[in-house]
Write a protein that holds these residues in place. Structure first.
Motif, mmCIF file in Angstrom:
data_model
loop_
_atom_site.group_PDB
_atom_site.id
_atom_site.type_symbol
_atom_site.label_atom_id
_atom_site.label_comp_id
_atom_site.label_asym_id
_atom_site.label_seq_id
_atom_site.Cartn_x
_atom_site.Cartn_y
_atom_site.Cartn_z
ATOM 1 N N ILE A 77 32.528 78.653 54.580
ATOM 2 C CA ILE A 77 34.039 78.660 54.463
ATOM 3 C C ILE A 77 34.554 78.446 55.784
ATOM 4 O O ILE A 77 34.369 79.332 56.806
ATOM 5 C CB ILE A 77 34.452 79.963 53.831
ATOM 6 N N PRO A 113 26.336 83.136 56.412
ATOM 7 C CA PRO A 113 27.218 82.784 55.316
ATOM 8 C C PRO A 113 28.228 83.947 55.109
ATOM 9 O O PRO A 113 29.215 84.073 54.426
ATOM 10 C CB PRO A 113 26.247 82.664 54.111
ATOM 11 N N THR A 114 27.873 85.045 55.893
ATOM 12 C CA THR A 114 28.880 86.222 55.783
ATOM 13 C C THR A 114 29.941 86.278 56.813
ATOM 14 O O THR A 114 30.904 87.159 56.903
ATOM 15 C CB THR A 114 28.242 87.547 56.048
ATOM 16 N N MET A 161 39.867 69.604 60.946
ATOM 17 C CA MET A 161 40.945 68.576 60.750
ATOM 18 C C MET A 161 41.633 68.955 62.297
ATOM 19 O O MET A 161 41.755 68.170 63.255
ATOM 20 C CB MET A 161 42.090 68.870 60.051
ATOM 21 N N LEU A 162 41.770 69.926 62.816
ATOM 22 C CA LEU A 162 42.539 70.625 64.010
ATOM 23 C C LEU A 162 41.360 70.188 65.009
ATOM 24 O O LEU A 162 41.841 69.728 65.958
ATOM 25 C CB LEU A 162 42.590 72.035 63.872
ATOM 26 N N GLY A 187 34.661 87.761 59.639
ATOM 27 C CA GLY A 187 33.841 88.140 58.099
ATOM 28 C C GLY A 187 34.635 87.698 57.070
ATOM 29 O O GLY A 187 35.680 87.392 57.051
ATOM 30 N N VAL A 188 33.706 87.336 56.257
ATOM 31 C CA VAL A 188 34.160 86.941 54.792
ATOM 32 C C VAL A 188 33.520 87.803 53.761
ATOM 33 O O VAL A 188 32.730 88.639 53.870
ATOM 34 C CB VAL A 188 33.876 85.408 54.473
ATOM 35 N N ARG A 197 30.961 67.621 54.891
ATOM 36 C CA ARG A 197 32.040 67.201 55.789
ATOM 37 C C ARG A 197 31.581 67.665 57.083
ATOM 38 O O ARG A 197 31.194 68.715 57.519
ATOM 39 C CB ARG A 197 33.317 67.848 55.388
ATOM 40 N N ALA A 239 25.734 86.996 50.501
ATOM 41 C CA ALA A 239 26.783 85.936 49.956
ATOM 42 C C ALA A 239 26.249 85.424 48.681
ATOM 43 O O ALA A 239 25.042 85.467 48.435
ATOM 44 C CB ALA A 239 26.819 85.183 50.962
ATOM 45 N N ARG A 295 27.983 79.024 50.433
ATOM 46 C CA ARG A 295 29.224 78.337 50.714
ATOM 47 C C ARG A 295 29.694 78.709 52.264
ATOM 48 O O ARG A 295 29.645 79.828 52.680
ATOM 49 C CB ARG A 295 30.612 79.008 49.967
ATOM 50 N N ILE A 315 37.748 78.363 58.612
ATOM 51 C CA ILE A 315 38.895 79.194 58.855
ATOM 52 C C ILE A 315 40.287 78.335 58.202
ATOM 53 O O ILE A 315 41.460 78.808 58.048
ATOM 54 C CB ILE A 315 39.152 79.507 60.076
ATOM 55 N N GLU A 316 40.144 77.168 58.371
ATOM 56 C CA GLU A 316 41.248 75.976 57.988
ATOM 57 C C GLU A 316 41.558 76.155 56.264
ATOM 58 O O GLU A 316 42.524 75.879 56.029
ATOM 59 C CB GLU A 316 41.165 74.480 58.356
ATOM 60 N N GLY A 317 40.490 76.691 55.695
ATOM 61 C CA GLY A 317 40.849 76.976 53.959
ATOM 62 C C GLY A 317 39.788 76.065 53.311
ATOM 63 O O GLY A 317 39.673 76.441 52.135
ATOM 64 N N TRP A 318 39.260 75.102 53.632
ATOM 65 C CA TRP A 318 38.342 74.346 53.156
ATOM 66 C C TRP A 318 37.073 74.936 53.082
ATOM 67 O O TRP A 318 36.800 75.746 53.982
ATOM 68 C CB TRP A 318 38.323 72.754 53.333
ATOM 69 N N SER A 319 36.165 74.587 52.001
ATOM 70 C CA SER A 319 34.886 75.145 51.967
ATOM 71 C C SER A 319 33.997 74.149 51.289
ATOM 72 O O SER A 319 34.324 73.547 50.450
ATOM 73 C CB SER A 319 34.982 76.526 51.177
ATOM 74 N N TRP A 332 40.103 86.310 51.864
ATOM 75 C CA TRP A 332 39.876 86.863 53.222
ATOM 76 C C TRP A 332 38.504 87.289 53.057
ATOM 77 O O TRP A 332 37.883 87.335 54.323
ATOM 78 C CB TRP A 332 40.921 87.880 53.277
ATOM 79 N N ARG A 369 41.642 80.686 45.765
ATOM 80 C CA ARG A 369 42.638 79.968 46.723
ATOM 81 C C ARG A 369 43.831 79.226 46.227
ATOM 82 O O ARG A 369 45.029 79.397 46.568
ATOM 83 C CB ARG A 369 41.831 79.347 47.752
#
Ligand code: HEM
Lengths: 211, 252
Positions: free
Chosen positions: B138, B216-217, B1-2, B251-252, B89, B76, B136, B140-144, A147, A166
Motif C-alpha cells: 500500500i 506488509p504492516t 508518481m511524486l 503503520g497500516v 508498478r 496482514a 498488498r 502512501i499515495e493511495g494506490w496499492s 488508514w 478507499r
C-alpha cells in the motif's frame, strides 16, 4: 414542543450546537482541502483538483493536515452526536421525516413557497442534516479502514476490502461536497438563519404540523 | 508518481523544483491556496513556524497512537496467486531509468547493537530459513497492488546476528542512497522479511536486488529496496521520506 410560548423561549440553536457546527466547518475544510491534495497524488477519477483549492502544498504536507484535523473532526463530531442524543436535540429537532412530509416540503420548496421558521427544521432540512451526519460517520469509518487496513481488518472487510473502502471514502467526500453546495444555497436564500447560527436568536413559535 | 517527478541528477530546474517542493515553507502552509489561506485564518496562526510546529507535534502524537494500535500478532491479509497485480508498478524516489545495478563487491553489512557484525553474502542469506507471502503493498499515495515476496524473516536474521531486540529501532541503508527505519516491534513481526525473491524469481535491480525489506504492516515507502546495511540502534534514525514530513511510524 407543544407549547408555543415555551418554544419561543429557547434559542433557535443552543450554544453547544452553534460552537460544534463552526468547529466542524473548520475541521471539515482541513479534511476536504487536504484530502484533495492527497487524491491528486494518485487520482482514481479522470480529473485533478486545482492546486489553489488544496492544502498542504505536497502529499506529505496534505497528509499532515488530514491526519491532524481528523482528531478535531472526530472528537467534535462525537461530542455533537452525544449531545444530540442526550439533550433531546435530535429527537426534538431532527427526527427523520416521513416520506409524506418530505414530499410535501420538497414540493413547497420547489414552488418557492416553503416558509422558514427560525429554530425549526422543515422535512427537507431534516433529511439533509440526518443524511450528512450518517455520511460523515461512513466517511470516518472508511477513513479508519484505509488508514489502518491491517489493524482494523474487520472494519475493512465490512466495506468490501481496502480498494473498495478507499472508493467509498472518495464517493462519500463527493456527497459531502454536494451537501455543502445545497446547504450554502439554502442559507443564501434565508440569510437570517446564518445570524441564528452565530448568536442566540429566539425560535419562532411552531404549529404542530411536522409529522 | 511524486517520486518520479524528482530526479537525483542535478539541473538548475530540478533544484528549484525540489527547493520549492520541500522547503520548510512548503511543508507548512503549502502554496498560497484557498485552503491554505482559509486554514491559516481559521487557526489564527500568524507565523510559518507556528503551523509547522503544530503539525509536526500532531504527527508525533499520531506516531504514538499508531505504535499503540500495532498488534504484533495481527497478520496482514494474504491473497491467492491469482490476485497478484500484473504488471507490477515500479516505484522509487527516482524514475526507473536511474535504477542502479548491484555493486560487484556487494555484502549486507550489519551494525549497531549486535554481537556478530560479519557482513553477509547473498549465498549466506539464501542458506537461512525462507518464508513466502502474497500481500498488498500500500503506497502512501493511495494506490496499492498485490505482490509475492520470499525471503528470510527479519526476526530470524536479527536473532542470527545476535541483535539486542530490546533496542528501539532498526535502520536500513540502501546503495541507491535511500534510508528508512522501523520500530523493533514491527521488525520482529512474522511477516517482516528480508526478501530475496519477487514473484518466484530472484530480485532484479528494479525490484530491490539483491535484498530488500518487505514489511506488509507498513506503507510501501518503508519496504526499502537495494539494501546495503542494517543497523540495530537506540537513536532515532528517521529516513529519506520521513525527514521530509511523511509520518515515521507509517503503520497500516
Ligand atoms: C460556511 C459553511 C456553512 C454555513 C454558512 C452553514 C450554515 C448553517 C446554518 C445557518 C444552519 C442553521 C439552519 C437553520 O437554522 O435552518 C446550519 C445548520 C447545520 N449545518 Fe451548516 N453551514 C456550513 C457548513 C456546514 C458543513 C460543512 C456541514 C457538515 C457537512 C454542516 C452541517 C450542518 C448541520 C448538520 C446543521 C444542523 C445542526 C443541528 O441543528 O444540529 N454545515 N448550517
Amino acid at each position: 414542543m407543544k407549547n408555543p410560548a415555551q418554544a419561543s423561549m429557547r434559542p433557535a440553536h443552543s450554544l453547544p450546537v452553534r460552537i460544534m457546527h463552526w468547529v466542524n466547518v473548520y475541521a471539515l475544510c482541513c479534511m476536504l482541502f487536504g484530502g484533495w491534495e492527497i487524491y491528486n497524488a494518485s487520482p482514481d477519477l479522470p480529473f485533478l483538483f486545482p492546486q489553489w483549492a488544496t492544502l498542504g502544498g505536497w502529499l506529505g504536507g496534505a497528509l499532515a493536515w488530514h491526519l491532524s484535523a481528523m482528531w478535531l473532526l472526530v472528537i467534535n463530531g462525537a461530542a455533537y452526536v452525544l449531545y444530540g442524543i442526550f439533550s433531546g436535540h435530535f429527537k426534538r429537532d431532527l427526527p427523520p421525516p416521513s416520506p409524506k412530509a418530505f414530499l410535501r416540503d420538497m414540493w413547497a420548496a420547489v414552488c418557492l413557497r416553503l416558509p422558514h421558521k427560525t429554530g425549526h427544521y422543515n422535512a427537507v432540512q431534516r433529511l439533509l442534516y440526518g443524511g450528512v451526519i450518517c455520511i460523515l460517520v461512513i466517511e470516518v469509518l472508511t477513513g479508519l479502514s484505509i488508514w489502518k487496513p491491517v489493524q482494523f481488518g474487520g472494519l475493512v472487510s465490512l466495506f468490501g476490502g481496502f480498494v473498495l473502502a478507499r472508493n467509498i471514502h472518495l464517493a462519500m467526500m463527493i456527497l459531502i461536497v454536494g451537501f455543502i453546495v445545497v446547504h450554502l444555497a439554502l442559507v443564501a436564500i434565508v440569510p437570517r438563519t446564518l445570524v441564528s447560527m452565530f448568536k442566540s436568536v429566539p425560535s419562532d413559535p411552531q404549529e404542530a404540523n411536522d409529522a | 508518481m511524486l517520486e518520479k517527478r524528482r530526479k537525483p541528477v542535478i539541473t538548475p530546474d530540478d533544484i528549484r523544483a525540489d527547493l520549492d517542493r520541500f522547503s520548510r515553507r512548503a511543508f507548512l502552509r503549502g502554496s498560497l491556496s484557498l485552503g491554505g489561506l482559509a486554514m491559516l485564518t481559521g487557526c489564527n496562526l500568524s507565523t510559518d513556524s507556528g503551523v509547522d510546529a503544530a503539525l509536526k507535534a500532531i504527527l508525533r502524537f499520531d506516531d504514538k497512537i499508531q505504535a499503540k494500535l500495532f498488534d504484533p500478532a495481527r497478520l496482514a491479509q494474504t491473497y491467492p496467486a491469482s490476485a497478484i497485480t500484473e504488471p507490477f508498478r515500479f516505484n522509487a524516489y527516482y524514475p526507473d531509468w536511474q535504477v542502479r545495478g548491484v555493486p560487484d563487491d556487494w555484502r549486507l553489512e550489519v551494525a549497531g547493537q549486535v554481537t556478530d557484525k560479519k557482513a553477509w553474502t547473498l549465498d549466506a542469506l539464501q542458506s537461512l530459513p525462507q518464508e513466502s507471502q502474497i500481500t498488498r503493498h500500500i503506497c502512501i499515495e493511495g494506490w496499492s497492488q498485490v505482490g509475492q515476496w520470499r525471503g528470510v524473516p527479519l526476526a530470524v536474521f536479527l536473532r542470527k546476528i545476535g541483535a539486542d531486540t530490546r533496542a528501539k529501532y532498526v535502520k536500513f541503508t540502501c546503495f541507491d542512497d535511500y534510508t528508512t527505519s522501523i520500530d523493533m516491534a514491527s521488525a520482529l513481526h512474522p511477516q517482516t522479511i528480508l526478501a530475496l525473491e519477487f514473484v518466484g524469481k530472484p530480485l532484479t535491480p528494479e525490484w530491490g536486488a539483491p535484498v530488500r525489506l518487505r514489511i506488509p504492516t507498513k506503507l510501501g515507502f518503508k519496504s526499502a529496496k537495494n539494501l546495503r546495511a542494517i543497523e540495530v540502534t537506540n537513536s532515532f534514525a528517521g529516513g529519506y521520506w520521513e525527514n521530509q514530513g511523511y509520518d515515521w511510524f507509517a503503520g497500516v
